[in-house]
Design a protein around this motif. Structure first.
Motif, PDB file in Angstrom:
ATOM      1  N   HIS A 165      97.324 -14.259  -9.858  1.00  0.00           N
ATOM      2  CA  HIS A 165      96.536 -13.258 -10.579  1.00  0.00           C
ATOM      3  C   HIS A 165      96.775 -11.866  -9.998  1.00  0.00           C
ATOM      4  CE1 HIS A 165      93.367 -11.627 -13.006  1.00  0.00           C
ATOM      5  NE2 HIS A 165      92.554 -11.392 -11.987  1.00  0.00           N
ATOM      6  N   ARG A 166      96.839 -11.792  -8.683  1.00  0.00           N
ATOM      7  CA  ARG A 166      97.069 -10.508  -8.013  1.00  0.00           C
ATOM      8  C   ARG A 166      98.475  -9.991  -8.292  1.00  0.00           C
ATOM      9  NH1 ARG A 166      95.269 -12.178  -3.686  1.00  0.00           N
ATOM     10  NH2 ARG A 166      97.138 -12.493  -2.418  1.00  0.00           N
ATOM     11  N   ARG A 167      99.449 -10.871  -8.249  1.00  0.00           N
ATOM     12  CA  ARG A 167     100.833 -10.462  -8.536  1.00  0.00           C
ATOM     13  C   ARG A 167     100.977  -9.981  -9.975  1.00  0.00           C
ATOM     14  NH1 ARG A 167     102.226 -15.138  -5.593  1.00  0.00           N
ATOM     15  NH2 ARG A 167     102.544 -16.265  -7.553  1.00  0.00           N
ATOM     16  N   ALA A 168     100.319 -10.660 -10.883  1.00  0.00           N
ATOM     17  CA  ALA A 168     100.443 -10.313 -12.301  1.00  0.00           C
ATOM     18  C   ALA A 168      99.805  -8.961 -12.614  1.00  0.00           C
ATOM     19  CB  ALA A 168      99.820 -11.404 -13.160  1.00  0.00           C
ATOM     20  N   GLN A 169      98.770  -8.593 -11.875  1.00  0.00           N
ATOM     21  CA  GLN A 169      98.017  -7.386 -12.212  1.00  0.00           C
ATOM     22  C   GLN A 169      98.312  -6.196 -11.306  1.00  0.00           C
ATOM     23  OE1 GLN A 169      93.761  -8.265 -12.709  1.00  0.00           O
ATOM     24  NE2 GLN A 169      94.216  -8.443 -14.886  1.00  0.00           N
ATOM     25  N   VAL A 170      98.913  -6.425 -10.149  1.00  0.00           N
ATOM     26  CA  VAL A 170      99.175  -5.323  -9.207  1.00  0.00           C
ATOM     27  C   VAL A 170     100.678  -5.242  -8.964  1.00  0.00           C
ATOM     28  CG1 VAL A 170      98.660  -4.339  -6.952  1.00  0.00           C
ATOM     29  CG2 VAL A 170      96.931  -5.736  -8.121  1.00  0.00           C
ATOM     30  N   ALA A 171     101.291  -4.191  -9.493  1.00  0.00           N
ATOM     31  CA  ALA A 171     102.748  -4.056  -9.376  1.00  0.00           C
ATOM     32  C   ALA A 171     103.179  -3.529  -8.008  1.00  0.00           C
ATOM     33  CB  ALA A 171     103.258  -3.132 -10.482  1.00  0.00           C
ATOM     34  N   PRO A 173     103.694  -3.330  -4.313  1.00  0.00           N
ATOM     35  CA  PRO A 173     103.594  -4.333  -3.244  1.00  0.00           C
ATOM     36  C   PRO A 173     102.692  -3.899  -2.092  1.00  0.00           C
ATOM     37  CG  PRO A 173     105.780  -3.317  -3.281  1.00  0.00           C
ATOM     38  CD  PRO A 173     105.080  -2.881  -4.512  1.00  0.00           C
ATOM     39  N   GLU A 174     102.648  -2.591  -1.795  1.00  0.00           N
ATOM     40  CA  GLU A 174     101.805  -2.113  -0.703  1.00  0.00           C
ATOM     41  C   GLU A 174     100.321  -2.258  -1.062  1.00  0.00           C
ATOM     42  OE1 GLU A 174     100.113  -0.563   2.679  1.00  0.00           O
ATOM     43  OE2 GLU A 174     102.057  -1.494   2.301  1.00  0.00           O
ATOM     44  N   ARG A 178      97.308  -4.707   0.614  1.00  0.00           N
ATOM     45  CA  ARG A 178      95.978  -4.264   1.045  1.00  0.00           C
ATOM     46  C   ARG A 178      94.858  -5.020   0.326  1.00  0.00           C
ATOM     47  NH1 ARG A 178      96.176   1.734  -0.345  1.00  0.00           N
ATOM     48  NH2 ARG A 178      94.186   1.879   0.774  1.00  0.00           N
ATOM     49  N   LEU A 179      95.190  -5.604  -0.810  1.00  0.00           N
ATOM     50  CA  LEU A 179      94.210  -6.369  -1.573  1.00  0.00           C
ATOM     51  C   LEU A 179      94.265  -7.863  -1.277  1.00  0.00           C
ATOM     52  CD1 LEU A 179      94.615  -4.564  -5.014  1.00  0.00           C
ATOM     53  CD2 LEU A 179      92.603  -4.484  -3.530  1.00  0.00           C
ATOM     54  N   ARG A 180      95.076  -8.239  -0.292  1.00  0.00           N
ATOM     55  CA  ARG A 180      95.223  -9.650   0.033  1.00  0.00           C
ATOM     56  C   ARG A 180      94.099 -10.097   0.968  1.00  0.00           C
ATOM     57  NH1 ARG A 180     100.319  -9.726   1.979  1.00  0.00           N
ATOM     58  NH2 ARG A 180      99.638  -9.482   4.137  1.00  0.00           N
TER      59      ARG A 180
END
Length: 395
Positions: A165-171, A173-174, A178-180
């Motif tokens: 979900h995070r990969r699909a919505q946040v292009a 990488p930095e 920080r959102l991990r």
């Protein structure tokens, strides 16, 4: 048991000359049911200079609807369940939005959609289909208990869904880094949202992950020394859950406050009754919260149990036995060990002692089964005095 708030006590007269006693109606009752729940009293961060800020500030629970956010420089402190709901809503209105994050949460797809006209028609014609749909939702949520409470290794599947979900919505990488989250899913509240990540990537939004060092009259200063001037601070810092405020407002036998009896860690048999506090009951009391499903199911179960207790007591007094409460607390603590909620992170599920007095660490259907019928053997039942005896005592 009696209740007090700002000096107001059930069953006792008010001193209207005392400014701390506002003129209110005094209510006397034989039974007190606390239905406050845990998400009712705001929690505020402990940040130096919190009271120095001269702009507008409010907690998300006490939203200032008279204050216009349009064009304002807004700071949001917190990235939990509260912020994840209101940040996407206010982002288009404000001038700039600084979101201060201490810990990145696990965010899952929400998959929210409208119920179609055809589905509504089918549900009206065949009510069993609606029951099946609701049962499917319940079963899917309940399935999470297998990982949350039984075998945390199973949560790897949920974590993969969160990362996807995070990969699909946040292009970027930095930003994605920080959102991990740095903790096992479920240790803190799991947050469903399809709008959170897109909101954080808007041009007028900044995600700040440096800790806040202090708050000044018109700015927030982070640990790196940077000062951000803001007009408004919105606290998305959640609620006082593990230190229930009701503990300060209720007294039991001998005038002992509930908070004193709990000694920093709320406890109650089936989250419903506490020894030493006769005729007092809780809805969503200690260890009836959930990290995966609806607490309405838990409240309905408790209501059934409380009604059974009242029927058994009649006009008398019902009080849980101390040994029953102690055994239940020990069982809860034993079940909590090894769960996702005890996997090492700090969360609002925990109290000041490090214990988790918030979560029910098992299937909700088991709670429903345990509360289906009142258990007289777990309680002391004292009949009400006969009228003649009461008259002799009064005389």
């Amino acid at each position: 048991t009696y209740f007090e708030t700002k000096g107001l006590k059930l069953g006792e007269p008010m001193n209207l000359a005392d400014p701390d006693f506002p003129p209110r109606r005094v209510v006397t009752a034989k039974v007190l049911v606390s239905g406050m729940g845990g998400l009712s009293t705001p929690a505020y961060p402990n940040i130096p200079g919190l009271d120095r800020f001269e702009g507008t500030k409010f907690h998300s629970q006490s939203w200032d609807h008279e204050y216009a956010l349009e064009g304002k420089r807004v700071a949001v402190i917190g990235t939990g369940a509260s912020a994840i709901q209101f940040v996407p809503a206010i982002q288009p209105e404000v001038g700039t939005l600084h979101v201060f994050q201490r810990t990145a949460p696990w965010v899952m797809p929400r998959a929210n959609r409208r119920i179609s006209v055809r589905e509504r028609a089918l549900y009206r014609r065949f009510p069993v289909l609606q029951k099946l749909a609701r049962g499917g939702i319940y079963t899917s949520r309940e399935a999470l208990v297998a990982g949350l409470a039984k075998r945390p290794a199973l949560l790897a599947v949920v974590e993969r869904a969160g990362r996807a979900h995070r990969r699909a919505q946040v292009a970027d990488p930095e930003l994605r880094r920080r959102l991990r989250p740095d903790f096992r899913v479920g240790c803190k509240r799991i947050l469903p949202s399809d709008e959170w990540y897109p909101a954080l990537q808007q041009p007028n939004v900044e995600l700040v992950t440096d800790g806040i060092a202090e708050i000044r009259e018109h700015a927030i200063v982070t640990a790196d020394g940077r000062e951000r001037e803001v007009d408004t601070i919105i606290y998305g810092t959640g609620f006082r859950v593990a230190d229930m405020p009701v503990g300060e407002w209720v007294r039991g036998r001998g005038g002992v406050r509930l908070a004193e009896a709990w000694q920093g860690s709320p406890k109650a048999y089936l989250g419903t009754a506490t020894s030493g506090f006769p005729n007092l009951f809780f809805l969503l009391g200690p260890n009836t919260g959930l990290g995966h499903s609806s607490v309405v199911y838990m409240m309905e179960s408790q209501l059934s149990y409380v009604l059974g207790a009242l029927r058994a007591a009649g006009d008398g007094i019902v009080e849980v036995r101390p040994e029953a409460e102690a055994a239940f607390t020990a069982e809860i603590d034993r079940r909590m060990a090894g769960t996702a909620w005890s996997s090492g992170c700090m969360s609002w599920y925990q109290d000041a002692t490090g214990r988790n007095p918030t979560i029910w660490p098992d299937w909700t259907w088991r709670f429903r089964r345990r509360t289906r019928a009142f258990e007289p053997a777990k309680f002391t039942l004292t009949p009400a005095p006969r009228a003649a005896s009461a008259e002799r005592v009064t005389a």
